[in-house]
Scaffold this active site. Structure first.
Site, PDB file in Angstrom:
ATOM      1  N   GLU A 127       2.193   1.676  -3.417  1.00 52.66           N
ATOM      2  CA  GLU A 127       1.116   2.190  -4.262  1.00 52.66           C
ATOM      3  C   GLU A 127       0.970   3.697  -4.069  1.00 52.66           C
ATOM      4  O   GLU A 127       0.818   4.448  -5.043  1.00 52.66           O
ATOM      5  CB  GLU A 127      -0.190   1.474  -3.913  1.00 52.66           C
ATOM      6  CG  GLU A 127      -1.334   1.857  -4.836  1.00 52.66           C
ATOM      7  CD  GLU A 127      -2.671   1.254  -4.405  1.00 52.66           C
ATOM      8  OE1 GLU A 127      -2.676   0.383  -3.503  1.00 52.66           O
ATOM      9  OE2 GLU A 127      -3.698   1.671  -4.955  1.00 52.66           O
TER      10      GLU A 127
ATOM     11  N   SER B  11      -7.131   2.074  -2.052  1.00 53.56           N
ATOM     12  CA  SER B  11      -5.923   1.333  -2.390  1.00 53.56           C
ATOM     13  C   SER B  11      -6.336  -0.013  -2.965  1.00 53.56           C
ATOM     14  O   SER B  11      -7.240  -0.664  -2.460  1.00 53.56           O
ATOM     15  CB  SER B  11      -5.094   1.116  -1.124  1.00 53.56           C
ATOM     16  OG  SER B  11      -4.164   0.088  -1.354  1.00 53.56           O
TER      17      SER B  11
ATOM     18  N   GLU C  94     -14.307 -11.993  -5.941  1.00 54.95           N
ATOM     19  CA  GLU C  94     -12.978 -11.729  -6.507  1.00 54.95           C
ATOM     20  C   GLU C  94     -11.850 -12.254  -5.615  1.00 54.95           C
ATOM     21  O   GLU C  94     -10.687 -12.205  -5.993  1.00 54.95           O
ATOM     22  CB  GLU C  94     -12.806 -10.229  -6.783  1.00 54.95           C
ATOM     23  CG  GLU C  94     -12.969  -9.294  -5.600  1.00 54.95           C
ATOM     24  CD  GLU C  94     -14.409  -8.825  -5.356  1.00 54.95           C
ATOM     25  OE1 GLU C  94     -15.339  -9.512  -5.815  1.00 54.95           O
ATOM     26  OE2 GLU C  94     -14.584  -7.802  -4.702  1.00 54.95           O
TER      27      GLU C  94
ATOM     28  N   LYS D 194     -15.409  -9.216   7.890  1.00 60.20           N
ATOM     29  CA  LYS D 194     -14.391 -10.081   7.283  1.00 60.20           C
ATOM     30  C   LYS D 194     -15.013 -11.354   6.731  1.00 60.20           C
ATOM     31  O   LYS D 194     -14.480 -11.985   5.821  1.00 60.20           O
ATOM     32  CB  LYS D 194     -13.319 -10.432   8.324  1.00 60.20           C
ATOM     33  CG  LYS D 194     -12.421  -9.269   8.683  1.00 60.20           C
ATOM     34  CD  LYS D 194     -11.388  -8.991   7.616  1.00 60.20           C
ATOM     35  CE  LYS D 194     -10.569  -7.752   7.921  1.00 60.20           C
ATOM     36  NZ  LYS D 194      -9.788  -7.309   6.764  1.00 60.20           N
TER      37      LYS D 194
ATOM     38  N   GLU E 149       0.837  -1.194   0.000  1.00 59.49           N
ATOM     39  CA  GLU E 149       0.000   0.000   0.000  1.00 59.49           C
ATOM     40  C   GLU E 149       0.880   1.255   0.000  1.00 59.49           C
ATOM     41  O   GLU E 149       0.561   2.246  -0.658  1.00 59.49           O
ATOM     42  CB  GLU E 149      -0.919  -0.022   1.229  1.00 59.49           C
ATOM     43  CG  GLU E 149      -2.152   0.821   1.071  1.00 59.49           C
ATOM     44  CD  GLU E 149      -3.235   0.477   2.097  1.00 59.49           C
ATOM     45  OE1 GLU E 149      -3.348  -0.702   2.520  1.00 59.49           O
ATOM     46  OE2 GLU E 149      -3.971   1.387   2.500  1.00 59.49           O
TER      47      GLU E 149
ATOM     48  N   CYS F 268      -8.183  -1.736   4.299  1.00 62.36           N
ATOM     49  CA  CYS F 268      -8.088  -2.904   5.200  1.00 62.36           C
ATOM     50  C   CYS F 268      -9.415  -3.232   5.852  1.00 62.36           C
ATOM     51  O   CYS F 268      -9.639  -4.339   6.287  1.00 62.36           O
ATOM     52  CB  CYS F 268      -7.090  -2.657   6.317  1.00 62.36           C
ATOM     53  SG  CYS F 268      -5.673  -1.745   5.816  1.00 62.36           S
TER      54      CYS F 268
ATOM     55  N   GLU G  33     -16.100 -10.301   3.464  1.00 63.40           N
ATOM     56  CA  GLU G  33     -14.947 -10.046   2.595  1.00 63.40           C
ATOM     57  C   GLU G  33     -14.402 -11.340   1.994  1.00 63.40           C
ATOM     58  O   GLU G  33     -14.112 -11.419   0.806  1.00 63.40           O
ATOM     59  CB  GLU G  33     -13.852  -9.323   3.381  1.00 63.40           C
ATOM     60  CG  GLU G  33     -12.693  -8.872   2.502  1.00 63.40           C
ATOM     61  CD  GLU G  33     -11.534  -8.285   3.297  1.00 63.40           C
ATOM     62  OE1 GLU G  33     -11.341  -8.682   4.465  1.00 63.40           O
ATOM     63  OE2 GLU G  33     -10.811  -7.438   2.753  1.00 63.40           O
TER      64      GLU G  33
ATOM     65  N   CYS H   3     -10.212  -1.625  14.554  1.00 61.48           N
ATOM     66  CA  CYS H   3     -10.541  -3.055  14.645  1.00 61.48           C
ATOM     67  C   CYS H   3     -10.769  -3.513  16.073  1.00 61.48           C
ATOM     68  O   CYS H   3     -11.552  -4.425  16.331  1.00 61.48           O
ATOM     69  CB  CYS H   3      -9.425  -3.898  14.046  1.00 61.48           C
ATOM     70  SG  CYS H   3      -9.004  -3.402  12.386  1.00 61.48           S
TER      71      CYS H   3
END
Lengths: 409, 637
Positions: free
Chosen positions: B311, B354, B401, B393, B308, B334, B396, B564
């Site tokens: 990037e 990102s 994908e 999560k 990241e 994240c 996710e 988190c």
């Protein structure tokens, strides 16, 4: 019910009354008020000892004084025309036949508390009144009774708009009404703070009943002392009663406060009445032995609904009807009202089937008292009233029913 | 009076907060009240509940939650105020006059008992078949008030269907007590607004738009509603059975990666106070349960920082040197709750996200490729579990994908609560486990990866590397102990500027991408941190309006308040105080670690040498470690 095509506003039926139905001409109160100082209007109101006609009976002068004293850029006056209490229809009569009293009262209120906008929260079922009322407001605008610099009073701008409710009984509660006006679910707010400082859009707001505003118009013109001549010491002036049920002449009556229940019954031609439900579903059921009581804030307070039941009526069915109403109309926000009313209704059904114990019924009465104390708003605080008063006042009839079931043990 | 919170929540669901006087000692700043005949002086506007808590007088509550605005709907907290006809909800009553309060009068006790009886009469199910058994506020109230039978009956039939359409949140409305905490969480704390009360009176229930399944509305899966539900009406979609089955299956190689936040909170599930990490104990417990390997997600967090961070450098290079049009500021990716929030509410900004995957998904992709190759295990037989503080999560890892390895990269997202349950089922008392290390080949992780768990952590981790990459100086020389305090704390939105006075030489890892740093000399790096989607919304609105945040280069967003560590999969209860304790645990552990910068993690360097040979943001890493997003919008068919 009137068809909206036939509704002609301001067309009066032959009504007689000492205060509300007395002589009045459109604009009189506004004209008079604008020649007075705001303080003088408040003093006049104080002299009149006018209390809110919606049922709660809060001193109108105090409410306006507090709203007037609140500091804010914008203030509002709201006319509570969400007339939903079962058995009341006097506000509809006022709006249809005496709109000048109501709207003039609002303009006076706007002037007194410093509001720029008045909102009429009109009961959803009165939709057919919307167009005629709006036409009426348009006429007022033409006469400069609304709009900018009203009647030449420099800097006094006031407008009235009408908003239609959506049919929830609870929206007659002032804070739920405000939530509904703001476009939210009609749920009562926590109080304090009160609308007088945190009302519509968070601004100071005075919410007044239709009849209160009508009374204000007379008071401004004729004086607070004149108004206080009528009624009793603690309940000044007169009251409109919506009379329905087992009587010969149902309708809207104006009577001074302090009238005995028996006098009212005679007036409307109610023979064989065994019970009178005063104050609508959330009011109290008065049995025959108590007919000598008076209609007054200090004795039997009421918003004006009078339902008469004669000897042929089954009081348990009456009670069941009321409880079904509350189960339906609770907003569902707070626990005592949402679930409590269901439990009370279940109790009524148990009695109906003859399948109950007195222990359980007493437990439910006790629950009713908790609901009166712990519910968030007036709905839940008053919904156990019929349960407690009907079971108490008609216990012989109700608990000795010949229903063939197992009666109470 | 001032409305503290957003405009979205109706006033009935908002607090009427009276601003606390700046000088309570001045005349009128404080009020002396009498509670149960005891005198107490409190600042003007304090609620009765707050005053009682100050006086150490216990008042039961149900709809009240420290994180949320006032509702005053359950009525359990009622008290008697002298001179008032009715009982008052202490949570909603601001003290503005010298009142006399009674908290245990006959009417109060009776009312509370009645209310609890009523709630229980409508609460379907039995405590022993409920996952919240022993951690349920309704159950505690029943115990507190000695409920020993159903005074007003008890529902025997369910009335609602359980909605388990969502990968993340399961709703069982038969257990709902209509406290509206979830509603207030969603609309007021998070400003998402998926849940609302529907219908009236006894028919009231909490539902979604048109009562659609949760999977079909704009729920961002943050699970904050779960953390605030007092009963078992809301829970995460629980994969324990599948994981046990995999563990019991000898043909399966079951590995687990553990995120930094659960280890700082899981002790709470075992009766330990918040603020203590059980990292080593957890590793031992995981192996005893039967996981074949216990990996540290922080390793992947370190990798995320490299990817990241690279990037970001590339975006800045393109924008400043090559004058290409690139989306800036770059947003972190994240937090899957935040990602879905952006996809729904600001789809026009998904290019700013990102493309680097979250640590969980990077790790997942590596386990079924790099690790499988290295150990010779068929990736088809690897079951990859991720211990996360997060309900999103779960969503996710199910995104279509997320299968760059050719398999589902992460098979199951497991919350802290669910793992604690597994540990208990295995007969293990976590705090008494001996400590052990994480497994190789990802055994080492840096403190930078660890602090991902707290809000501002990703930013701090990134800065620790970027500062060293660019300036060539040690972070310790810029910030004492490498603690980049401007980005720490719990302020909802934080903004910082980092001037780059001098530049060093480009490190080997990046040499093939950037020739030199001269273009950054004298520049000022503008960064921001926001946690909780309500704060994210403020930043996004500012960006849309071209405000100060639109000039930022890099912004860290976390969907959950506190980051988190306050995630929707963490132990219940979670509140401000507990979040602070968990953050302390995380920062303390970071302090004690030998390696505290992602680029100093030798396993990460090895990975780039051995596997991702074309370097950060190279072809390999793009295939495995980067992803793309979906413009979802708010209108779902």
């Amino acid at each position: 019910m009137e068809n909206h095509l036939t509704v002609k506003l301001g067309e009066k039926k032959d009504r007689k009354g000492p205060v509300i139905f007395s002589e009045y001409k459109r604009g009189d109160a506004i004209r008079k008020a604008l020649s007075m100082s705001r303080e003088d209007i408040l003093f006049e109101l104080k002299d009149s000892k006018l209390k809110g006609r919606g049922g709660a009976g809060f001193l109108t002068s105090t409410k306006w004084m507090l709203t007037a004293a609140a500091k804010a850029e914008k203030k509002f006056i709201i006319c509570n025309a969400d007339e939903g209490e079962p058995g009341t229809f006097k506000d509809r009569v006022l709006l249809m036949e005496y709109p000048e009293l109501v709207f003039d009262g609002m303009v006076v209120g706007g002037y007194t508390i410093g509001a720029q906008l008045g909102i009429v929260y009109l009961r959803g079922e009165y939709e057919y009144l919307l167009k005629p009322l709006e036409d009426y407001l348009e006429e007022m605008r033409k006469g400069n009774l609304l709009g900018k610099n009203i009647l030449g009073k420099e800097g006094f701008d006031f407008e009235i708009k009408i908003v239609l409710g959506s049919g929830a009984y609870v929206c007659g509660e002032e804070t739920a009404l405000i939530e509904s006006l703001e476009g939210h679910r009609g749920e009562p707010r926590n109080r304090p703070p009160y609308p007088i400082n945190t009302g519509f859009l968070g601004r100071p707001t005075s919410v007044n009943n239709v009849e209160t505003l009508a009374a204000v118009s007379h008071i401004v013109v004729k004086g607070g002392k004149w108004f206080a001549k009528y009624g009793t010491d603690k309940s000044s002036g007169s009251k409109l009663f919506s009379v329905s049920g087992d009587c010969e002449r149902p309708g809207v009556y104006e009577l001074p406060w302090g009238t005995k229940v028996s006098e009212l019954l005679e007036l409307v031609g109610a023979k064989n009445a065994k019970a009178v439900q005063i104050g609508g579903a959330s009011g109290h059921c008065i049995p025959k032995p108590q007919f000598e009581k008076t209609l007054a804030y200090e004795d039997i307070p009421t918003g004006g609904s009078v339902m008469i039941f004669n000897d042929n009526r089954d009081m348990l069915k009456v009670l069941k009807n009321f409880m079904e109403f509350f189960v339906d109309e609770s907003c569902g926000q707070c626990t005592p009202c949402r679930i409590g009313n269901v439990k009370l209704l279940e109790g009524v059904e148990m009695i109906e089937k003859g399948n109950y114990t007195f222990a359980h019924i007493n437990k439910l009465k006790d629950l009713g008292r908790t609901m009166q104390l712990a519910s968030k708003c007036g709905l839940g605080q008053s919904s156990p009233n019929p349960f407690i008063s009907i079971l108490e006042n008609f216990k012989d009839e109700i608990f000795n029913r010949g229903n063939g079931g197992r009666n109470g043990r | 009076m001032e409305d503290k919170k957003s405009l979205r929540a109706p006033v009935s669901q908002k607090p009427h907060v009276i601003p606390k006087p700046e000088h309570p000692e001045y005349l009128g700043g404080s009020i002396t009240v009498e509670i149960n005949e005891k005198k107490l002086t409190v600042p003007f506007g304090t609620t009765i509940l707050e005053a009682c808590r100050q006086a150490q007088i216990h008042i039961p509550t149900l709809c009240h939650h420290e994180d949320l605005c006032v509702a005053g709907v359950c009525r359990v907290c009622v008290v008697e105020v002298e001179g008032m006809r009715t009982l008052q909800a202490s949570c909603a009553f601001p003290i503005t006059a010298p009142i006399k309060i009674k908290t245990t009068s006959n009417a109060v006790r009776k009312a509370r008992k009645h209310i609890i009886d009523l709630l229980i009469s409508e609460h379907y199910g039995e405590c022993y078949s409920c996952f919240r058994n022993n951690n349920c506020e309704l159950q505690s109230l029943a115990k507190e008030y000695g409920v020993d039978h159903y005074n007003f009956g008890h529902v025997t039939q369910p009335r609602y269907e359980v909605d388990n359409s969502s990968y993340s949140v399961v709703r069982d409305m038969d257990k709902c007590v209509l406290c509206k905490r979830c509603v207030r969480t969603c609309i007021d704390l998070q400003e998402v607004g998926v849940l609302e009360a529907i219908n009236r009176g006894h028919n009231t229930h909490i539902g979604t738009f048109l009562d659609k399944p949760l999977a079909e509305v704009i729920c961002i899966n943050c699970g904050q509603c779960i953390n605030r539900c007092p009963t078992g009406a809301l829970r995460a979609n629980d994969p324990r059975d599948e994981i046990w089955n995999a563990i019991d299956d000898p043909t399966k190689h079951v590995v687990i990666q553990t995120a930094p936040s659960p280890r700082a909170a899981i002790g709470e599930e075992f009766g330990q106070g918040p603020g203590k990490s059980f990292t080593g104990e957890l590793n031992t417990a995981l192996r005893r349960i039967g996981f074949d390997k216990a990996f540290d997600t922080n390793f992947a967090a370190d990798l995320t920082i490299i990817e990241e961070g690279t990037e970001l450098i590339l975006r800045l290079y393109k924008a400043l040197v090559k004058k290409e049009k690139v989306a800036l500021p770059q947003f972190t990716s994240c937090s899957p709750g935040w990602v879905k929030y952006l996809e729904h509410f600001y789809p026009e900004y998904i290019d700013n996200l990102s493309s680097a995957k979250s640590p969980q998904q990077m790790f997942g992709a590596l386990i079924k490729t790099f690790y499988a190759q290295k150990t010779g295990i068929d990736p088809a037989n690897i079951v990859s579990v991720a211990l996360m503080p997060c309900s999103a999560k779960k969503f996710e890892c199910n995104r279509p994908e997320m299968n760059s390895s050719g398999y589902k990269d992460v098979d199951y997202g497991l919350t802290t609560r669910e793992l604690a349950q597994m540990i208990k089922e295995a007969g293990i008392f976590l705090p008494e486990m001996p400590q052990s290390h994480f497994d190789d080949p990802f055994g080492e992780a840096s403190g930078a990866g660890l602090i991902f768990g707290a809000t501002g952590g990703v930013m701090e981790a990134a800065l620790r590397s970027v500062i060293e990459f660019v300036t060539g100086k040690r972070v310790e020389d810029v910030y004492a102990n490498a603690d980049i305090t401007p980005v720490r704390g719990f302020e909802g939105i934080r903004y910082a500027e980092i001037p780059i006075a001098e530049v060093g030489s480009v490190p080997k890892l990046l040499q093939h991408l950037i020739p030199d740093w001269n273009w950054l000399k004298g520049a000022t790096l503008k960064i921001a941190v926001a946690h909780g989607t309500a704060n994210a919304k403020k930043v996004m609105e500012d960006i849309k309006a071209g405000g100060k945040f639109s000039e930022c280069h890099f912004i860290e967003f976390m969907a959950c308040p506190g980051g988190c560590l306050g995630g929707g999969g963490q132990p219940i209860p979670t509140n401000e105080q507990i979040r602070k304790k968990r953050a302390e645990a995380i920062y303390n552990e970071d302090k004690s670690l030998p390696v505290r910068k992602s680029h100093e993690n030798r396993h990460v360097s090895e990975l780039y040498e051995m596997f991702l040979t074309d370097g950060p943001c190279g072809h390999n890493s793009h295939k495995l470690l980067h992803t793309h997003y979906v413009k979802r919008g708010k209108y779902i068919a």
